[in-house]
Design an enzyme around this catalytic site. Sequence first.
Site, short mmCIF file in Angstrom:
data_model
loop_
_atom_site.label_atom_id
_atom_site.label_comp_id
_atom_site.label_asym_id
_atom_site.label_seq_id
_atom_site.Cartn_x
_atom_site.Cartn_y
_atom_site.Cartn_z
N ASP A 191 -3.67 2.23 -4.75
CA ASP A 191 -2.30 2.14 -4.25
C ASP A 191 -1.72 0.75 -4.53
OD1 ASP A 191 -4.34 1.39 -2.33
OD2 ASP A 191 -2.79 1.20 -0.80
N HIS A 204 -2.48 -3.17 -3.46
CA HIS A 204 -3.85 -3.08 -2.94
C HIS A 204 -4.84 -2.92 -4.09
CE1 HIS A 204 -6.55 -1.27 0.46
NE2 HIS A 204 -6.97 -2.44 0.04
N THR A 263 0.57 5.15 1.98
CA THR A 263 -0.20 5.73 3.08
C THR A 263 -1.06 6.91 2.65
OG1 THR A 263 1.67 7.16 3.64
CG2 THR A 263 1.53 5.03 4.78
N HIS A 265 0.84 -1.19 0.00
CA HIS A 265 0.00 0.00 0.00
C HIS A 265 0.88 1.25 0.00
CE1 HIS A 265 -3.35 -2.47 1.96
NE2 HIS A 265 -2.26 -3.15 2.32
N GLU A 286 2.59 -1.04 4.47
CA GLU A 286 2.33 0.34 4.09
C GLU A 286 3.65 1.05 3.81
OE1 GLU A 286 -0.39 2.19 3.73
OE2 GLU A 286 -2.03 1.04 4.65
#
Length: 268
Positions: free
Chosen positions: A171, A161, A58, A56, A123
């Site tokens: 993302d 993701h 953020t 991912h 992340e």
Amino acid sequence: MSLFRSGYAFRYHASRCLLLALLAGLAACGPVRNPMARWVPSPNYDQRRPVAIVIHFTDQASVQESLHTLRTANSGGPVSAHYLVGSDGAIYQLVADSERAWQAGPGRWGTITDLNSASIGIELDNNGHSPFADAQIASLLRLLADLTTRLHIPPTQILGHEDLAPGRKDDPGPLFPWQRLAEAGYGLWPRGPLLDPPPGFDPWMALALVGYPLDDRTAAVRSFHHHFRGMEGDALDAQDLRVLYALARQLTGTPAPAVAPAVVPAGG
């Protein structure tokens, strides 16, 4: 009460509290047993293991803000991830590898329909509009090496993701260096020359074979473009078909067709 007796009482109370806390901790770490059933333990089991890693970004201003969000909630409710990697390469762990982090949400990849239960979430501190820092990607590669080795996750099962939730998520986006990961041995990436597929090749079947859900085909193509072409666009072109043909051959173990050598004119 004398000082000696009061000190003894304090030590006794503190020791008792420590013992109770220790016992409570041990109970919490032990197996959850159903009170309706008789406990007859079997040694034939192991821990549930993740089979994929989801990457991912953020989309926040700083690591500190992201650490706060991943430990509290955002506008959509509580979220988390197993790891956060800062732009400076620092690695933070927020959820144990064996636990289910709330990071993937609704989505599907191939036959996997509950990615939260089946994946590790990472992340990256990035706003989605800037290149990913070299130090950050270097740390990510070290982390992927550790996770795939220690948890026996197939190195090809590294996805974004947006791959599992096209149209809902974007993302890590088109700026993420998937090819650099592939060159280090992580993720699925086309190998060898990109050849024109034969007549009858079905690109949608190939997209589904890679893992993309096709509920929204336009969104699936957009996510595919971000991942494998590093570009925008929601319609398949000739180069997409070549990429999908190469990926389909890799996933099915089909060798590339023989390419006839070029004919060199006499005296050429």
